[in-house]
Design a protein around this motif. Structure first.
Motif, short mmCIF file in Angstrom:
data_model
loop_
_atom_site.label_atom_id
_atom_site.label_comp_id
_atom_site.label_asym_id
_atom_site.label_seq_id
_atom_site.Cartn_x
_atom_site.Cartn_y
_atom_site.Cartn_z
N GLN A 44 0.83 -1.20 0.00
CA GLN A 44 0.00 0.00 0.00
C GLN A 44 0.88 1.26 0.00
OE1 GLN A 44 -2.57 -0.30 3.38
NE2 GLN A 44 -3.83 1.44 2.80
N PRO A 94 -2.29 9.58 11.55
CA PRO A 94 -2.19 8.12 11.38
C PRO A 94 -2.20 7.67 9.92
CG PRO A 94 -3.84 8.69 13.04
CD PRO A 94 -3.43 9.97 12.38
N VAL A 95 -2.63 8.54 9.00
CA VAL A 95 -2.63 8.17 7.59
C VAL A 95 -1.19 7.89 7.12
CG1 VAL A 95 -2.44 10.54 6.68
CG2 VAL A 95 -3.62 8.79 5.34
N ASN A 135 -0.08 4.45 6.29
CA ASN A 135 -0.45 3.93 4.98
C ASN A 135 0.28 4.61 3.85
OD1 ASN A 135 -2.29 2.42 6.37
ND2 ASN A 135 -4.11 3.42 5.56
C1 LIG Z 1 -5.01 2.53 6.24
O1 LIG Z 1 -5.34 1.45 5.36
C2 LIG Z 1 -6.25 0.52 5.92
C3 LIG Z 1 -6.46 -0.64 4.97
O2 LIG Z 1 -5.76 -0.60 3.82
C4 LIG Z 1 -7.57 1.21 6.21
O3 LIG Z 1 -8.47 0.30 6.80
C5 LIG Z 1 -7.30 2.35 7.20
O4 LIG Z 1 -8.50 3.06 7.43
C6 LIG Z 1 -6.25 3.30 6.64
N1 LIG Z 1 -5.91 4.27 7.69
C7 LIG Z 1 -5.96 5.58 7.49
C8 LIG Z 1 -5.68 6.43 8.68
O5 LIG Z 1 -6.20 6.08 6.41
#
Ligand SMILES: *[C@@H]1O[C@H](CO)[C@@H](O)[C@H](O)[C@H]1NC(C)=O
Ligand SMILES: *[C@@H]1O[C@H](CO)[C@@H](O)[C@H](O)[C@H]1NC(C)=O
Length: 332
Positions: free
Chosen positions: A54, A195-196, A199
């Motif tokens: 990801q 927190p993003v 990812n």
């Molecule tokens: C990060 O990715 C996961 C799954 O791919 C998702 O469930 C989650 O909400 C995401 N977190 C953020 C903070 O965007």
């Protein structure tokens, strides 16, 4: 509680014993066994592969998930490591940016590649000797070929840069050179606040210690080791670092050891998801070697149209570049 330092000491002792004990079967079995135990005791497992993917091959990029990362936020297209460069990288179609972390005298995390401000700004001296308000007065475009196009750029804080990247949905490669403890603390603050980033970002360093400490502080962070074979004995352009032949040969021996450690020990110990390698050492077989270990290879610094095509069509891996639009050959 055992510390990593104790482990490394044991490992070194065993390694030296093996060297002394030549190739006897007992010694090599002992070596392999102790290496295994060492790894099991001290390693941080990789983050799950879907999470690494990801970050490293985001689905938002076209062209089969080959991410194009603007090195220093695209130092040829705009003044490196500035907010203007981040925006310019986005405009030019980058999927990510690589940003360099440094600290001011009063401990503010900022973007700066060099230890001094001389090459990129109109100021002089080490970043670590300037207070934030002093650094902030400098013109971060002063030395850039396109300074007329980007007037009034300042050295950004880590926080400003992170927020700009999130706004533009860019993946971030945080490059940490030194100050492992401060860097880990500053990055943790960013991950908690946004927190993003779990990812969309990866923490990278030439220093395994930085990566190890980052994983220790937060095992959910995606990480990468940066490597250039022969970096201890030779400069980036291939010329020897040291004039004394003895020192040169000694450093070459350490280079061999370091390269071995990167490929057999450190990646596993740190549980990295990617290996950022200087482009001259990347081949399809090499990419395959790491793919079998669940590790992505990212090449740097890929600047000509021919090279970029090779990454897209043959290697099919992500790369870092100083210029998104045209060929370039920056001299830093
Ligand atoms: C990060 O990715 C996961 C799954 O791919 C998702 O469930 C989650 O909400 C995401 N977190 C953020 C903070 O965007
Ligand atoms: C650098 O440029 C800025 C903006 O033009 C200016 O305010 C500052 O005084 C300059 N600093 C030095 C040390 O020349």
């Amino acid at each position: 509680m055992l510390q990593i330092g104790d482990g490394l000491a044991c490992f070194t002792v065993v390694f030296v014993l093996v060297l002394l004990g030549t190739r006897s079967a007992i010694w090599s079995s002992l070596f392999t066994a102790s290496l295994y135990v060492f790894l099991v005791m001290f390693r941080y497992p990789q983050v799950p592969s879907f999470r690494a993917r990801q970050v490293l091959r985001p689905s938002t990029v076209s062209g089969g998930g080959i991410a194009v990362v603007a090195h220093r936020a695209g130092g040829d297209d705009a003044p490196e490591n500035t907010l203007a460069a981040i925006r310019e990288a986005r405009r030019n179609g980058a999927s990510g940016v690589e940003l360099d972390l440094e600290f001011t005298a009063d401990g503010v995390p900022v973007l700066m590649h060099d230890e001094t401000v001389d090459r990129t700004t109109n100021g002089s001296g080490p970043v670590s000797k300037l207070r934030f308000y002093e650094l902030r007065r400098l013109d971060a475009s002063a030395k850039h070929r396109l300074r007329e196009k980007f007037p009034g750029e300042k050295v950004p804080t880590l926080q400003e840069a992170v927020e700009e990247c999130i706004r533009h949905q860019l993946t971030i490669y945080f490059d940490v050179k030194g100050h492992p403890d401060e860097a880990v603390a500053a990055l943790r603050v960013m991950y908690r606040k946004h927190p993003v980033l779990y990812n969309t970002s990866v923490v990278c360093s030439f220093e395994p210690k930085v990566i190890y400490k980052m994983r220790q502080a937060d095992p959910d962070v995606v990480t990468a080791l940066t490597h250039r074979p022969w970096s201890l004995s030779r400069l980036g352009d291939g010329t020897p670092r040291f004039e004394s032949p003895w020192k040169h040969h000694w450093m070459q021996a350490l280079d061999v050891l370091l390269d071995w450690a990167h490929h057999h020990l450190l990646w596993n110990l740190c549980g990295v998801s990617a290996f950022l390698l200087q482009k001259s050492f990347i081949s399809p077989d090499y990419v395959q070697y790491w793919a079998q270990r669940g590790v992505e290879v990212v090449g740097w610094t890929v600047n000509t149209a021919v090279e970029k095509q090779f990454y897209q069509d043959v290697l099919k891996i992500s790369y870092m570049t100083d210029c998104l639009r045209e060929d370039c050959n920056p001299h830093y």
